[in-house]
Design a protein around this motif. Structure first.
Motif, PDB file in Angstrom:
ATOM      1  N   PHE A 109       0.713  -1.274  -0.063  1.00 52.78           N
ATOM      2  CA  PHE A 109       0.023  -0.422   0.007  1.00 52.78           C
ATOM      3  C   PHE A 109       0.727   1.069  -0.089  1.00 52.78           C
ATOM      4  N   TYR A 140      -4.380   7.041  -3.535  1.00 49.69           N
ATOM      5  CA  TYR A 140      -5.523   6.166  -3.191  1.00 49.69           C
ATOM      6  C   TYR A 140      -6.839   6.800  -3.404  1.00 49.69           C
ATOM      7  N   PHE A 175      -7.417  -0.026  13.067  1.00 55.86           N
ATOM      8  CA  PHE A 175      -6.561  -0.810  12.621  1.00 55.86           C
ATOM      9  C   PHE A 175      -6.471  -1.075  11.135  1.00 55.86           C
ATOM     10  N   GLY A 176      -5.252  -0.940  10.579  1.00 57.16           N
ATOM     11  CA  GLY A 176      -5.311  -0.947   9.012  1.00 57.16           C
ATOM     12  C   GLY A 176      -5.805   0.339   8.397  1.00 57.16           C
ATOM     13  N   GLY A 224      -4.711   2.846   6.820  1.00 60.01           N
ATOM     14  CA  GLY A 224      -4.556   3.350   5.458  1.00 60.01           C
ATOM     15  C   GLY A 224      -4.107   4.795   5.369  1.00 60.01           C
ATOM     16  N   ASP A 241      -0.972   0.781  10.866  1.00 59.76           N
ATOM     17  CA  ASP A 241      -0.893   0.194   9.454  1.00 59.76           C
ATOM     18  C   ASP A 241       0.418  -0.337   9.382  1.00 59.76           C
ATOM     19  N   THR A 268       1.944  -0.953  12.901  1.00 62.16           N
ATOM     20  CA  THR A 268       1.429  -2.149  13.260  1.00 62.16           C
ATOM     21  C   THR A 268       2.419  -2.912  14.404  1.00 62.16           C
ATOM     22  N   SER A 277     -11.493  -1.588   8.901  1.00 63.54           N
ATOM     23  CA  SER A 277     -12.236  -1.557   7.696  1.00 63.54           C
ATOM     24  C   SER A 277     -11.646  -2.450   6.649  1.00 63.54           C
ATOM     25  N   ASN A 278     -11.959  -3.086   5.743  1.00 58.59           N
ATOM     26  CA  ASN A 278     -11.455  -3.650   4.618  1.00 58.59           C
ATOM     27  C   ASN A 278     -10.051  -3.904   4.831  1.00 58.59           C
ATOM     28  N   HIS A 315      -7.007  -8.519   2.885  1.00 56.19           N
ATOM     29  CA  HIS A 315      -5.608  -8.162   2.285  1.00 56.19           C
ATOM     30  C   HIS A 315      -4.698  -9.110   2.868  1.00 56.19           C
TER      31      HIS A 315
HETATM   32  C1  SAM Z   1      -7.976  -1.236   1.377  1.00 54.23           C
HETATM   33  S1  SAM Z   1      -7.144  -0.432   2.758  1.00 54.23           S
HETATM   34  C2  SAM Z   1      -8.243   0.148   3.721  1.00 54.23           C
HETATM   35  C3  SAM Z   1      -7.624   1.110   4.567  1.00 54.23           C
HETATM   36  C4  SAM Z   1      -8.722   1.850   5.332  1.00 54.23           C
HETATM   37  N1  SAM Z   1      -8.971   0.980   6.599  1.00 54.23           N
HETATM   38  C5  SAM Z   1     -10.046   2.376   4.814  1.00 54.23           C
HETATM   39  O1  SAM Z   1     -10.909   1.917   5.052  1.00 54.23           O
HETATM   40  O2  SAM Z   1      -9.840   3.332   4.064  1.00 54.23           O
HETATM   41  C6  SAM Z   1      -6.202  -1.789   3.486  1.00 54.23           C
HETATM   42  C7  SAM Z   1      -5.334  -1.256   4.488  1.00 54.23           C
HETATM   43  O3  SAM Z   1      -5.030  -2.513   5.202  1.00 54.23           O
HETATM   44  C8  SAM Z   1      -3.667  -2.398   5.644  1.00 54.23           C
HETATM   45  N2  SAM Z   1      -2.907  -3.437   6.025  1.00 54.23           N
HETATM   46  C9  SAM Z   1      -2.777  -4.849   5.264  1.00 54.23           C
HETATM   47  N3  SAM Z   1      -2.353  -5.782   6.055  1.00 54.23           N
HETATM   48  C10 SAM Z   1      -2.236  -5.280   7.271  1.00 54.23           C
HETATM   49  C11 SAM Z   1      -1.971  -5.869   8.664  1.00 54.23           C
HETATM   50  N4  SAM Z   1      -1.591  -7.199   8.858  1.00 54.23           N
HETATM   51  N5  SAM Z   1      -1.829  -5.013   9.674  1.00 54.23           N
HETATM   52  C12 SAM Z   1      -2.278  -3.669   9.502  1.00 54.23           C
HETATM   53  N6  SAM Z   1      -2.570  -3.278   8.337  1.00 54.23           N
HETATM   54  C13 SAM Z   1      -2.643  -4.034   7.368  1.00 54.23           C
HETATM   55  C14 SAM Z   1      -2.637  -1.933   4.180  1.00 54.23           C
HETATM   56  O4  SAM Z   1      -1.501  -1.495   4.237  1.00 54.23           O
HETATM   57  C15 SAM Z   1      -4.167  -0.794   3.642  1.00 54.23           C
HETATM   58  O5  SAM Z   1      -3.594   0.346   4.391  1.00 54.23           O
END
Ligand code: SAM
Length: 224
Positions: A6, A13, A53-54, A56, A77, A98, A114-115, A119
């Protein structure tokens, strides 16, 4: 997905999402806000600390700040470049990689995801949920939004989105099994995001539709 995939999308994005969702959203943040409004409805107390969490580039974090003005908002993230963007999007939140989450045990009253899970490799999902739950305060709430694989429009959007090339969607049942394994209690499932922005007046109907597996996404929540 390699750890920093990412990083490559952090700067554009929003533009990619805009192009993907322009039929559904009148502004680029419609769905991000929708989910935080839903989160606010799901919890019945005033949280002190919330983790995105995550997070982005901080699209949801921004609304966590707005909807929970009395809480401290954190985002983490694995993508450093995304965190740099998140700091600009939601300057009053606290962001960290993270890898530092294990240094914050039992402190978050609400954990919002969220989402992210689609991944994470199948073999790592359970371990990741354990890491998340360890950072929850006793009695804390975890709320996870995911793409609904039963919705054909969602599947089309995922199949054509550049940063979803690695996505492996989870069925709600799979997420509930992960929750149970991680010791989450009072697990509940609702389908959500039935209405694009141009039908937002119909959103009040969502409370009658939440059991129908047709929403664009679903949300699984529970207590720790
Ligand atoms: C589709 S984006 C969603 C971002 C945000 N949650 C949103 O809804 O706008 C997925 C995010 O998950 C993060 N990600 C993927 N694997 C992860 C992990 N193991 N721990 C934390 N973040 C993670 C990616 O780096 C990315 O920023």
């Amino acid at each position: 997905m390699g750890k920093k995939d990412f990083d490559a999308y952090a700067k554009n994005y929003n533009a990619i999402l805009s192009e993907q969702l322009n039929f559904f959203e009148e502004d680029n943040f419609y769905f991000a806000e929708y989910k935080i409004a839903k989160l606010k409805n799901l919890i019945s107390f005033q949280p002190k600390r919330i983790l995105d969490f995550g997070c982005g580039i901080g699209r949801s974090t921004l609304f966590l700040n707005q909807y929970f003005p009395h809480a401290q908002i954190y985002g983490c993230d694995i993508s450093q470049e995304s965190l740099l963007e998140a700091e600009k999007t939601a300057p009053s939140a606290h962001f960290f990689l993270t890898t530092a989450l294990s240094e914050k045990p039992k402190i978050f009253d609400v954990i919002f995801v969220s989402n992210v899970f689609h991944h994470i490799k199948l073999s790592e999902r359970s371990k990741t949920l354990d890491l998340i739950t360890q950072s929850s305060a006793t009695g804390g709430v975890i709320v996870v939004f995911e793409h609904n694989p039963y919705n054909p429009v969602t599947r089309h959007l995922v199949n054509t989105c550049p940063f979803d090339h690695d996505a492996v969607l989870l069925r709600p049942k799979e997420l509930k099994v992960l929750f149970k394994k991680a010791g989450v209690q009072n697990i509940s499932l609702e389908y959500t995001l039935f209405f694009p922005a141009f039908l937002k007046r119909l959103r009040f109907l969502e409370k009658y539709l939440h059991f129908l597996p047709l929403g664009g996404q679903y949300v699984v929540s529970g207590n720790l």
